[in-house]
Design a protein around this motif. Structure first.
Motif, PDB file in Angstrom:
ATOM      1  N   ILE A  79      52.811   3.504 -13.985  1.00  0.00           N
ATOM      2  CA  ILE A  79      53.610   2.499 -13.268  1.00  0.00           C
ATOM      3  C   ILE A  79      53.526   1.157 -13.992  1.00  0.00           C
ATOM      4  O   ILE A  79      54.510   0.421 -14.110  1.00  0.00           O
ATOM      5  CB  ILE A  79      53.126   2.352 -11.813  1.00  0.00           C
ATOM      6  N   GLY A  80      52.322   0.840 -14.487  1.00  0.00           N
ATOM      7  CA  GLY A  80      52.114  -0.422 -15.196  1.00  0.00           C
ATOM      8  C   GLY A  80      50.641  -0.660 -15.444  1.00  0.00           C
ATOM      9  O   GLY A  80      49.779   0.097 -14.972  1.00  0.00           O
ATOM     10  N   SER A  81      50.292  -1.718 -16.160  1.00  0.00           N
ATOM     11  CA  SER A  81      48.892  -2.036 -16.442  1.00  0.00           C
ATOM     12  C   SER A  81      48.195  -2.455 -15.152  1.00  0.00           C
ATOM     13  O   SER A  81      48.860  -2.919 -14.198  1.00  0.00           O
ATOM     14  CB  SER A  81      48.806  -3.169 -17.465  1.00  0.00           C
ATOM     15  N   PRO A  82      46.861  -2.335 -15.089  1.00  0.00           N
ATOM     16  CA  PRO A  82      46.137  -2.758 -13.887  1.00  0.00           C
ATOM     17  C   PRO A  82      46.452  -4.208 -13.486  1.00  0.00           C
ATOM     18  O   PRO A  82      46.583  -4.502 -12.298  1.00  0.00           O
ATOM     19  CB  PRO A  82      44.667  -2.584 -14.280  1.00  0.00           C
ATOM     20  N   VAL A  83      46.542  -5.092 -14.480  1.00  0.00           N
ATOM     21  CA  VAL A  83      46.848  -6.501 -14.183  1.00  0.00           C
ATOM     22  C   VAL A  83      48.217  -6.620 -13.518  1.00  0.00           C
ATOM     23  O   VAL A  83      48.394  -7.328 -12.519  1.00  0.00           O
ATOM     24  CB  VAL A  83      46.789  -7.349 -15.476  1.00  0.00           C
ATOM     25  N   LYS A  84      49.202  -5.910 -14.074  1.00  0.00           N
ATOM     26  CA  LYS A  84      50.554  -5.949 -13.516  1.00  0.00           C
ATOM     27  C   LYS A  84      50.581  -5.397 -12.094  1.00  0.00           C
ATOM     28  O   LYS A  84      51.271  -5.947 -11.209  1.00  0.00           O
ATOM     29  CB  LYS A  84      51.493  -5.137 -14.414  1.00  0.00           C
ATOM     30  N   LEU A  85      49.836  -4.340 -11.856  1.00  0.00           N
ATOM     31  CA  LEU A  85      49.835  -3.715 -10.529  1.00  0.00           C
ATOM     32  C   LEU A  85      49.203  -4.634  -9.484  1.00  0.00           C
ATOM     33  O   LEU A  85      49.682  -4.709  -8.350  1.00  0.00           O
ATOM     34  CB  LEU A  85      49.084  -2.380 -10.573  1.00  0.00           C
ATOM     35  N   VAL A  86      48.130  -5.324  -9.872  1.00  0.00           N
ATOM     36  CA  VAL A  86      47.503  -6.270  -8.939  1.00  0.00           C
ATOM     37  C   VAL A  86      48.445  -7.430  -8.635  1.00  0.00           C
ATOM     38  O   VAL A  86      48.584  -7.866  -7.481  1.00  0.00           O
ATOM     39  CB  VAL A  86      46.153  -6.783  -9.512  1.00  0.00           C
ATOM     40  N   LYS A  87      49.142  -7.905  -9.686  1.00  0.00           N
ATOM     41  CA  LYS A  87      50.067  -9.037  -9.509  1.00  0.00           C
ATOM     42  C   LYS A  87      51.225  -8.691  -8.574  1.00  0.00           C
ATOM     43  O   LYS A  87      51.811  -9.575  -7.956  1.00  0.00           O
ATOM     44  CB  LYS A  87      50.613  -9.476 -10.877  1.00  0.00           C
TER      45      LYS A  87
END
Length: 787
Positions: free
Chosen positions: A756-764
């Motif tokens: 789905i996306g990088s961990p940082v992107k998912l948290v954001k």
């Protein structure tokens, strides 16, 4: 500064540490803070396991390295000054520490265990904390150890291991109590330590300190297996160096060494002129260590005892996992009460020994089998017409189908768990071990075709099997996997990787039973060995319920001087002293004749008998150190209701738990084995639903049911697309693996999420990290919503 606002750690740093330093304690050499002294009990649940919490003291104070003398339990200032005393006393009892303190930063409560009358417990100011020398003098006075002996012997340093290895707390207890006893002039010492707890390493440290002190200059180490001598000399005792050590192998004895290793049977002979021990003068040795001293040294009639009597002027230390206390033999009468005991139960509780589960299997003929009139066995011998049962099988009557059934059940278990798990099958005799090996080979033909040594017989009569013994015990060697034996592997062999013990022999001796169970108790965490299983076909594990299994040794009988010792009935199944290598003798059936029984064969060999499994049940090791004998459902229900008075009480604790996994671990420590229960119930239920269903009779929802209810509520709608995908993937992960999987902070690094996306992107996608954590918490609330 307001003390009430300080954390426990702040109290230690600002108040307790300065008080200790002012009293003269060296913080680097004599004080260990937040010291864990156990590994945490291993809790087995079905095919899974977890570890309980380690016992940890806030401070342990040492007079010398590995000689603990005081313990301090700290609390923050919101607690009273004496709030930690109960816990400190519990730890002091385990660690055998005489001086106990607790503090909240205002002062200390001092509990002095060396006082038997007067004020045992009192409050002292921070600047009144006693010095190391003051406490040490008090201790020596209480133990009646002369200061000169203390300086020369008791204060002698331990060996400093270059690999950083140091004794565990119970080993230090055993070493210190033994050295102190010798300092007080005691010359007969008994140490009782469960198999797998490092008796030889303990013996090395005792010998090292006494040898370095110069009070014991010539030492004899006695054992009854060659493998033990070599293992000891080249292993734990290696720091002494080969120049001063020697293994006695024949009558040509070189008397220039300081540490000798010998077999009992190598020193004695039926011929007086060949008694090798008499090559030494009676006062040659200062110290004799007797390994596995239950094997015969306590018997007045044994050749082993002759050696000890000959060297009677030496200090003698007996070491055993199973102190022999029978009608005729008493270790305690010879050595005295144990100076220290460390039991299997305590070892398991501390997490130093592997726990076990028991699989009891009964067959359809265990209660009885009777031949039809005139029935002959495979060799044409007419079978005596009577009722046969477990006591007779493989001893007087061999039924091929029963042997094959046992082999099949062993194989089924290994196939369901690990086909390369080291396994010992204890048999009635060598003949039985040979037939069991053959049956296991046939059941595992696919592996045997590739690996001929997959299953072997290791008995005293078989040179090929004996050659494979080292490979079987070697942690790095895969083969042999299965060893069938009768007596050879009962004791003295370090079988570190054994994961399955099969009882196919009638065991009447508690000593022998303890030794057999000890074959599986070693832990090899790096290799994945943390527990073992016992498969019992002979009801031998009923001995677990005997108070003597893990109780304190008690003198049963002490013969009067010159009173003859009566040998046990030759036909008795109770084997008090397991035979040494080569003692088993197998006589082929065609020449098995008992002169007193009119040419009747010693064994009948029968086939074409229908044998089936009558019942099979798994018993787990409970939190109280006993096997769970009742229904796992009933046991779980009782334990849950001890922890939670009502369903509301449980729901409150569950909803407020920061991490559900930690709550489940806490429950496991109190004997609530949810994973094992799940296997028995056979449903894909969440831990939450297992508890609600079993303890509070609520409907049994599966994780799939709960996940679908969340999806139907469509509460994801308030999030944007990426956040929805994350929550949906988390819900799917919960559905497949359980709540612990989505509590893990690293879950976003898994492939299902990185697509789905990088961990940082998912948290954001949720805003900030706190927003993501709140969303996960809300997801959990939705999962466990009662609506």
């Amino acid at each position: 500064m307001n003390k009430k606002d300080l954390s426990e750690r702040d109290i230690c740093t600002k108040f307790i540490n300065p008080a200790i330093i002012k009293a003269g304690w060296d913080m680097k050499k004599q004080v260990r803070e937040e010291k864990s002294f156990t590994d945490g009990r291993i809790i087995v649940q079905g095919r899974m396991h977890t570890r309980g919490r380690r016992k940890r003291a806030d401070y342990i104070l040492y007079f010398k390295p590995d000689i603990p003398i005081a313990i301090i339990e700290a609390k923050d200032n919101k607690h009273s000054i004496g709030a930690g005393m109960q816990q400190a006393l519990e730890y002091a009892e385990i660690l055998q520490i005489p001086f106990v303190f607790c503090s909240n930063g205002d002062g200390f409560i001092f509990h002095d265990k060396t006082i038997s009358e007067g004020q045992i417990e009192r409050e002292i100011a921070l600047d009144e904390f006693p010095s190391p020398e003051e406490l040490w003098k008090r201790y020596l006075k209480k133990e009646e150890i002369q200061e000169a002996q203390a300086v020369k012997i008791v204060e002698q340093d331990y060996h400093v291991d270059t690999n950083g290895m140091s004794p565990r707390y119970y080993q230090a207890n055993a070493i210190n109590r033994s050295v102190e006893a010798i300092a007080k002039g005691q010359n007969r010492i008994l140490l009782v330590m469960a198999t797998g707890t490092g008796k030889t390493y303990t013996a090395f440290n005792i010998v090292w300190r006494l040898w370095k002190a110069g009070v014991k200059k010539r030492i004899l180490f006695l054992a009854d297996r060659n493998a033990l001598l070599t293992q000891t000399k080249n292993g734990d005792f290696a720091p002494f160096g080969n120049d001063i050590m020697h293994i006695i192998k024949n009558r040509k004895i070189d008397k220039s060494y300081q540490i000798y290793y010998a077999l009992y049977q190598g020193l004695t002979s039926n011929e007086e002129t060949k008694n090798a021990y008499k090559e030494f003068s009676r006062d040659f040795f200062d110290l004799v260590i007797i390994d596995e001293c239950h094997r015969g040294s306590a018997s007045e009639a044994s050749a082993w005892r002759e050696v000890l009597d000959y060297f009677s002027s030496a200090t003698q230390i007996g070491m055993t996992a199973t102190p022999k206390e029978t009608r005729d033999i008493s270790n305690i009468s010879y050595f005295g009460e144990p100076v220290y005991t460390y039991s299997l139960k305590q070892g398991i509780e501390d997490g130093f020994l592997a726990p076990y589960k028991v699989i009891k299997i009964n067959t359809s003929i265990d209660e009885e089998w009777r031949p039809t009139k005139g029935l002959c066995d495979k060799y044409g011998n007419e079978i005596e017409d009577r009722i046969y049962n477990l006591r007779d099988y493989d001893r007087k009557l061999v039924i091929d189908e029963r042997t094959n059934l046992v082999a099949r059940k062993i194989t089924e278990y290994l196939k369901a768990t690990d086909r390369f798990a080291k396994t010992i099958v204890f048999c009635v005799d060598i003949d039985h071990a040979n037939r069991m090996r053959q049956a296991l080979i046939n059941e595992n033909a696919d592996l045997v075709a590739k690996h001929p040594l997959y299953a072997v017989k290791i008995t005293g009569d078989d040179e090929v099997g004996k050659r494979e013994l080292d490979n079987f015990t070697d942690v790095e060697e895969q083969f042999p996997v299965i060893a069938t034996t009768s007596k050879m592997l009962t004791t003295g062999i370090d079988t570190k990787m054994v994961k399955l013990i099969v009882l196919e022999a009638n065991i009447g001796s508690m000593t022998e039973f303890k030794q057999i169970i000890g074959r599986g108790t070693r832990i090899r965490e790096a290799e994945g060995k943390l527990y073992f299983s016992i498969m019992d076909f002979r009801r031998a594990t009923n001995l677990f319920a005997d108070p003597d299994f893990d109780g304190e040794p008690v003198v049963i009988y002490e013969p009067e001087p010159n009173e003859p010792v009566t040998p046990p009935d030759e036909d008795d199944d109770v084997i008090e002293t397991p035979p040494r290598e080569g003692d088993d003798v197998f006589t082929p059936p065609d020449i098995n004749v008992d002169d007193e029984e009119e040419d009747r064969p010693k064994k009948y060999y029968v086939n074409k008998v229908k044998v089936t499994v009558a019942n099979e049940r798994v018993h787990y090791y409970g939190a109280d150190g006993k096997l769970i004998t009742e229904s796992l459902k009933d046991y779980t229900r009782q334990n849950i209701k001890k922890e939670f008075a009502s369903l509301d009480d449980f729901l409150s604790k569950w909803s407020t738990a920061d991490k559900k996994e930690e709550l489940v671990k806490e429950l496991a420590e109190h004997g609530i084995l949810l994973e094992a229960l799940r296997e028995e119930v056979g449903k894909d239920m969440d831990d939450f639903d297992l508890i609600c269903h079993i303890a509070f009779d609520k409907p049994s929802l599966t994780r799939h049911d709960r996940a679908n209810k969340v999806r139907k509520r469509n509460y994801f709608a308030k999030y944007d697309e990426i956040a929805k995908q994350v929550l949906d993937t988390l819900l799917e992960k919960y559905e497949n693996e359980g709540i612990a999987s989505i509590e893990n902070p690293s879950v976003l690094k898994l492939q299902a999420f990185t697509q789905i996306g990088s961990p940082v992107k998912l948290v954001k996608a949720f805003g900030k990290k706190n927003d993501y954590e709140e969303a996960v918490k809300e997801l959990q609330e939705q999962i466990y919503s009662i609506a």
